[in-house]
Design an enzyme around this catalytic site. Sequence first.
Site, PDB file in Angstrom:
ATOM      1  CE  LYS A  96      32.593   8.881  -2.369  1.00 36.78           C
ATOM      2  NZ  LYS A  96      34.050   9.150  -2.458  1.00 36.78           N
ATOM      3  NE  ARG A  97      33.405  11.702 -12.630  1.00 44.37           N
ATOM      4  CZ  ARG A  97      34.239  12.408 -11.865  1.00 44.37           C
ATOM      5  NH1 ARG A  97      34.043  12.462 -10.575  1.00 44.37           N
ATOM      6  NH2 ARG A  97      35.256  13.060 -12.391  1.00 44.37           N
TER       7      ARG A  97
END
Length: 273
Positions: A96-97
């Site tokens: 979830k960058r």
Amino acid sequence: MTLQQLVEQIKIKKSVLCVGLDTDLDKIPMHLLEEEDPIFAFNKAIIDATHHYAVAYKPNAAFYEAYGLKGWESLEKTIRYLNSKFPECFTIADAKRGDIGNTSSRYAKAFFEDLGFDSVTVAPYMGKDSVEPFLAFAEKFTIMLALTSNPGAFDFQTQKIEAEELYKRVLKTSKTWKHSDRLMYVVGATKAEYLAEIRQIIPEAFLLVPGVGAQGGSVDEVFKYGATQDAGLLINSSRGILYASKERDFAEAAAAEAQNLQSQMATHIEKLG
């Protein structure tokens, strides 16, 4: 892995199962704590027991980062094992960058080039220039958060802007980005009733669907509203498979749970075009 190869595996295994490797040392069987690398020992056993039923594996980076360097080494061992022993399985770095361009490029390089994942999850809040660096990698996929399964999803994602829900605007905007054909999207199984409208916006894109099992999502509902001719789905289960047993039979119990989900999926896949 190409999309064609992923679709072939779905047809061969009659499965869209993704096993989430959210490995927690507080939850794995006690006897594994005697191993040199308990996390990898657990992951290896789970993978060996479930690969007949799963087409994808999704380690959640947080569960490895929490243990510092040793945890990151366990993640590296896990992806190396998957890529060498089961290259037919699609791999997802659930990280979830999402950051400014230069930083996103470094994140992408870490997960795609250094670790060798097929895909990575990203958060699109910062917009195009935070996502396109991931999309620049050929034969890699970026899985963008669209409509998530957590209760807080209603705080922002379903709020309306000029009579349109924010998540719909995110989906439509993402289609204009460079290499948007390399996008997949996260849509929670607990939001299955939204899938029909989502499919009107992205009719063919693959969806990663968490929330089946422990969170109460339904395989039948996800297929009913979200399936494409090629399935177009990866349905994730983490806790329900990983911790089906905390005893020495944990791998066998995980396999049984994975087989149960795969059998539910097979019925639907056989009906596809």
